[in-house]
Design a protein around this motif. Structure first.
Motif, PDB file in Angstrom:
ATOM      1  N   GLU A 151      39.830  38.166  11.021  1.00 33.74           N
ATOM      2  CA  GLU A 151      40.496  38.281  12.316  1.00 33.74           C
ATOM      3  C   GLU A 151      40.579  39.740  12.745  1.00 33.74           C
ATOM      4  O   GLU A 151      40.448  40.053  13.938  1.00 33.74           O
ATOM      5  N   GLU A 198      37.411  23.920  17.461  1.00 34.44           N
ATOM      6  CA  GLU A 198      38.104  25.132  17.885  1.00 34.44           C
ATOM      7  C   GLU A 198      37.291  25.888  18.941  1.00 34.44           C
ATOM      8  O   GLU A 198      37.840  26.417  19.920  1.00 34.44           O
ATOM      9  N   SER A 201      37.418  23.867  22.287  1.00 36.76           N
ATOM     10  CA  SER A 201      38.703  24.008  22.973  1.00 36.76           C
ATOM     11  C   SER A 201      38.795  25.345  23.689  1.00 36.76           C
ATOM     12  O   SER A 201      39.273  25.424  24.828  1.00 36.76           O
ATOM     13  N   ALA A 202      38.344  26.398  23.016  1.00 38.15           N
ATOM     14  CA  ALA A 202      38.418  27.734  23.615  1.00 38.15           C
ATOM     15  C   ALA A 202      37.536  27.823  24.854  1.00 38.15           C
ATOM     16  O   ALA A 202      37.964  28.312  25.909  1.00 38.15           O
ATOM     17  N   VAL A 215      38.932  33.504  17.786  1.00 33.93           N
ATOM     18  CA  VAL A 215      39.066  32.067  17.552  1.00 33.93           C
ATOM     19  C   VAL A 215      38.561  31.767  16.147  1.00 33.93           C
ATOM     20  O   VAL A 215      37.421  32.109  15.807  1.00 33.93           O
ATOM     21  N   GLN A 216      39.409  31.114  15.352  1.00 31.56           N
ATOM     22  CA  GLN A 216      39.018  30.813  13.971  1.00 31.56           C
ATOM     23  C   GLN A 216      38.406  29.417  13.871  1.00 31.56           C
ATOM     24  O   GLN A 216      38.885  28.456  14.471  1.00 31.56           O
ATOM     25  N   SER A 217      37.315  29.297  13.111  1.00 32.74           N
ATOM     26  CA  SER A 217      36.716  28.001  12.791  1.00 32.74           C
ATOM     27  C   SER A 217      36.327  28.017  11.325  1.00 32.74           C
ATOM     28  O   SER A 217      36.543  29.002  10.618  1.00 32.74           O
ATOM     29  N   GLN A 218      35.712  26.954  10.862  1.00 29.82           N
ATOM     30  CA  GLN A 218      35.282  26.878   9.466  1.00 29.82           C
ATOM     31  C   GLN A 218      34.221  27.922   9.125  1.00 29.82           C
ATOM     32  O   GLN A 218      33.987  28.221   7.952  1.00 29.82           O
ATOM     33  N   TRP A 221      35.483  33.953  12.233  1.00 26.84           N
ATOM     34  CA  TRP A 221      36.206  34.295  13.454  1.00 26.84           C
ATOM     35  C   TRP A 221      35.215  34.605  14.570  1.00 26.84           C
ATOM     36  O   TRP A 221      34.256  35.353  14.396  1.00 26.84           O
TER      37      TRP A 221
END
Length: 286
Positions: A151, A198, A201-202, A215-218, A221
């Motif tokens: 992040e 994620e 959605s963003a 934006v964090q995902s699997q 970032w």
């Protein structure tokens, strides 16, 4: 088809059958070999090749021809051990041959029906128009992203972009996404559900030109830029013509089958047989 892989046997057969390669005067009845009086013809090989699994269809003809011929010779010898006379064939073989004859003839008829069906351009256009009428546009997005491990890195990149740094150059220098990083982070066009939730959605909440907060995902970032947005549109007729024509031919074929059924005397015997009976192979024993 393991015999197809025997290089020594294949070489011998290639050398033993030069006449066919030199003499163009042949047809399906041309005899290639005789096994104890049983003739093996070119027609047998042609039919056998048509039924081969796809991986064998790719084998060069110079290899396939002698391999198939040798296999049919072996099959002829083995078959005679089991049944020297077709009249003495086991019940399973007779039933199988009836099924094969029926299935092969039906498949040939289907091919002819499908090929002979002349499609009216107006019918093609009407089918396309009906599909367009049912088409529901969906939002489609064009975005770029920079993918990093933490992040903190993502926040630093966002600060640089807010300060005027070029998004594409930062993506080339920092993104860990091997697919898009070298291309300035560009992901091209996509619809909802194609990306991880994620990310979806963003993007859905962004306006064109916006750059997201991290934006964090699997995968890590993301810093996302929405380049453009539009609604999907139906494909042009020429792009889906093949699919439409195939659909119309299938419908014509089903109509033809329904016509044949309505004109045929089809009677169900009414004999009660449990569905599991199709597994009772012992019933085929002579």
């Amino acid at each position: 088809m393991h015999r197809l892989l025997s290089a020594g046997a294949l070489s011998a057969l290639v050398l033993a059958t030069p006449a066919l390669a030199q003499d163009p005067a042949y047809d399906a009845s041309t005899v290639l070999a005789t096994v104890d009086g049983t003739e093996i013809t070119l027609g047998h090989l042609i039919v056998m090749r048509k039924r081969l699994p796809q991986q064998y269809q790719q084998i060069p003809d110079e290899t396939l021809f002698p391999g198939m011929l040798e296999q049919i010779i072996d099959q002829t010898l083995l078959a005679k051990l089991k049944s020297p006379d077709p009249a003495e064939d086991p019940a399973e073989v007779k039933l199988y041959l009836e099924n094969e004859r029926r299935g092969t003839l039906a498949a040939l008829e289907v091919q002819e029906e499908m090929a002979a069906e002349a499609l009216d351009e107006a019918a093609v256009q009407a089918a396309y128009d009906a599909g367009v009428t049912d088409f529901v546009p969906q939002p489609e997005f064009n975005a770029s992203h920079i993918l990093v491990a933490s992040e903190e890195e993502a926040k630093g990149l966002k600060d640089q972009i807010d300060g005027g740094a070029d998004f594409a150059e930062l993506a080339k220098a920092n993104s860990t996404d091997p697919g898009s990083g070298a291309n300035g982070g560009e992901l091209g066009w996509f619809t909802g559900g194609q990306m991880v939730p994620e990310f979806d959605s963003a993007v859905t909440a962004m306006a064109v030109g916006d750059v997201s907060d991290p934006v964090q995902s699997q995968f890590g970032w993301h810093v996302i830029k929405l380049n453009d947005k539009r609604d999907t549109s139906p494909p042009p007729l020429e792009e889906v013509r093949g699919e439409i024509e195939n659909q119309l031919r299938q419908e014509a074929l089903q109509a033809r089958i329904a016509e044949l059924r309505s004109g045929a005397a089809i009677e169900m015997s009414g004999t009660v047989v449990p569905p599991a009976a199709i597994r009772e192979t012992d019933l085929l024993s002579d």
